[in-house]
Design an enzyme around this catalytic site. Structure first.
Site, PDB file in Angstrom:
ATOM      1  N   GLU A  88     -64.500 -10.382 -23.503  1.00 53.22           N
ATOM      2  CA  GLU A  88     -65.517  -9.357 -23.249  1.00 53.22           C
ATOM      3  C   GLU A  88     -66.907  -9.960 -23.048  1.00 53.22           C
ATOM      4  O   GLU A  88     -67.688  -9.467 -22.220  1.00 53.22           O
ATOM      5  CB  GLU A  88     -65.528  -8.342 -24.394  1.00 53.22           C
ATOM      6  N   PRO A 117     -67.395  -8.365 -29.301  1.00 48.80           N
ATOM      7  CA  PRO A 117     -67.562  -9.755 -28.857  1.00 48.80           C
ATOM      8  C   PRO A 117     -68.634  -9.911 -27.779  1.00 48.80           C
ATOM      9  O   PRO A 117     -69.143 -11.015 -27.586  1.00 48.80           O
ATOM     10  CB  PRO A 117     -66.163 -10.122 -28.315  1.00 48.80           C
ATOM     11  N   HIS A 157     -59.801   0.521 -32.350  1.00 54.50           N
ATOM     12  CA  HIS A 157     -59.515   1.425 -31.244  1.00 54.50           C
ATOM     13  C   HIS A 157     -60.155   2.792 -31.415  1.00 54.50           C
ATOM     14  O   HIS A 157     -59.920   3.676 -30.593  1.00 54.50           O
ATOM     15  CB  HIS A 157     -58.000   1.611 -31.085  1.00 54.50           C
TER      16      HIS A 157
END
Length: 354
Positions: A88, A117, A157
């Site tokens: 990312e 990240p 998530h």
């Protein structure tokens, strides 16, 4: 390099190309999901402007885990829609370079917590480039982040990271709650001249509304009153707009007339719409899924209080997720704010007044 004038022209063109929302409510309207509206917005933006490119993890042949990018690679080729490595920070860093050299990258962080990240790239470089270069460089880029819970996801998530981004100067932060806004606001974000964190509530991806695309709704930096009321102002954004509307429906049985506001833009903040509503009702409560401590609701409550103290009949309430890491799927229904929790909070508030 795209100039500010060119960007302004593109923004106006993107808006003008879409008919007004009210005009879209015709006999030819059809059910459209938020995921479908976002997909159409990306498709239309890429068709209108060949500097728009889309990349991220699994966004190519798969079409994204939520199918928001479905068909884009087939329509525009792998040079404009491609799969990125699982990195990312690298995705955002690459987008920064592309934006500096005149492209309009739209990147996807596959799930909310996957954006962490890339946090350093976003807060240290995306947010600061215009200020760092004294206005000589802007970054016309969009970072799409599927966010929040209620889909049975595991940790990483289901986060609600909006307060991190909204408290970073230099970033615009948007979160639509319905398909029409999803289309209109994403087109506006892509056409804009500065970086946008575009947060997409996953639990609303498959919610459907009857509409015709393309559609233009209110400017993305405006909050909207989605239900009129006179006794209490309920403030939501993204997934909690539905929670607020359901609570407002149930509050009728309690004799309360509840006004509901959809913030839409978390930064910048539309003080004027909030002020007008709170000065009418005298009471306000904000609902979000993120934890209460240091959460976005604290900023909302502070702004309302600072600007409207002598119009308030009671303290501003916050109905939020608990101050814990996001729980397992079996427990999330107890963690997330519900209409019942909203009504309980309002009852407690009135009891304090008594």
């Amino acid at each position: 390099m795209t100039t500010a004038h060119e960007t302004e022209t593109k923004t106006e063109a993107a808006v003008d190309a879409a008919p007004a929302a009210s005009a879209g409510a015709t006999a030819s309207a059809a059910p459209v999901t938020m995921a479908g509206a976002l997909n159409r917005a990306l498709h239309d933006a890429m068709a209108d402007d060949d500097t728009v490119v889309v990349f991220g993890e699994d966004i190519g042949p798969l079409g994204g885990v939520f199918r928001v990018t479905d068909g884009l690679q087939a329509a525009f080729g792998a040079d404009r829609a491609w799969d990125a490595p699982l990195a990312e920070s690298g995705i955002v860093g690459t987008a920064i370079g592309m934006a500096v050299y005149g492209l309009r990258p739209v990147v996807e962080m596959q799930f909310d917590a996957f954006s962490y990240p890339a946090f350093e790239q976003i807060v240290s470089h995306v947010a600061k480039m215009r200020n760092r270069t004294k206005g000589r460089l802007s970054l016309p880029m969009v970072i799409r982040i599927p966010c929040a819970g209620a889909i049975g996801g595991v940790e990483h998530h289901s986060d609600s990271s909006e307060s991190y981004w909204a408290s970073t100067p230099g970033l615009t932060v948007m979160m639509p709650s319905n398909p029409a806004d999803a289309y209109s606001m994403l087109r506006e974000a892509i056409a804009g001249d500065d970086p946008v964190i575009f947060m997409e509530p996953k639990s609303r991806y498959w919610a459907k509304d009857e509409l015709v695309l393309p559609v233009r709704t209110a400017p993305a930096d405006r909050a909207v009153v989605v239900r009129e009321g006179t006794d209490v102002t309920l403030i939501g954004y993204g997934p909690t707009v539905r929670t607020a509307l359901e609570a407002a429906d149930a509050a009728v049985d309690e004799g309360l007339s509840v006004e509901v506001i959809d913030l839409r833009s978390l930064s910048p903040f539309d003080d004027a719409t909030l002020d007008a509503s709170v000065r009418k009702t005298g009471r306000a409560a904000v609902i979000h899924e993120a934890a209460k401590f240091g959460g976005y609701g604290a900023e909302v409550a502070a702004r309302i209080t600072e600007r409207n103290f002598f119009h308030l009949a009671a303290p501003v309430l916050r109905i939020t997720g608990f101050d814990i890491p996001y729980p397992s799927p079996k427990l999330e229904e107890h963690h997330l704010p519900t209409p019942d929790r909203v009504l309980e909070a309002l009852a407690s508030w009135e009891w304090e007044l008594a």
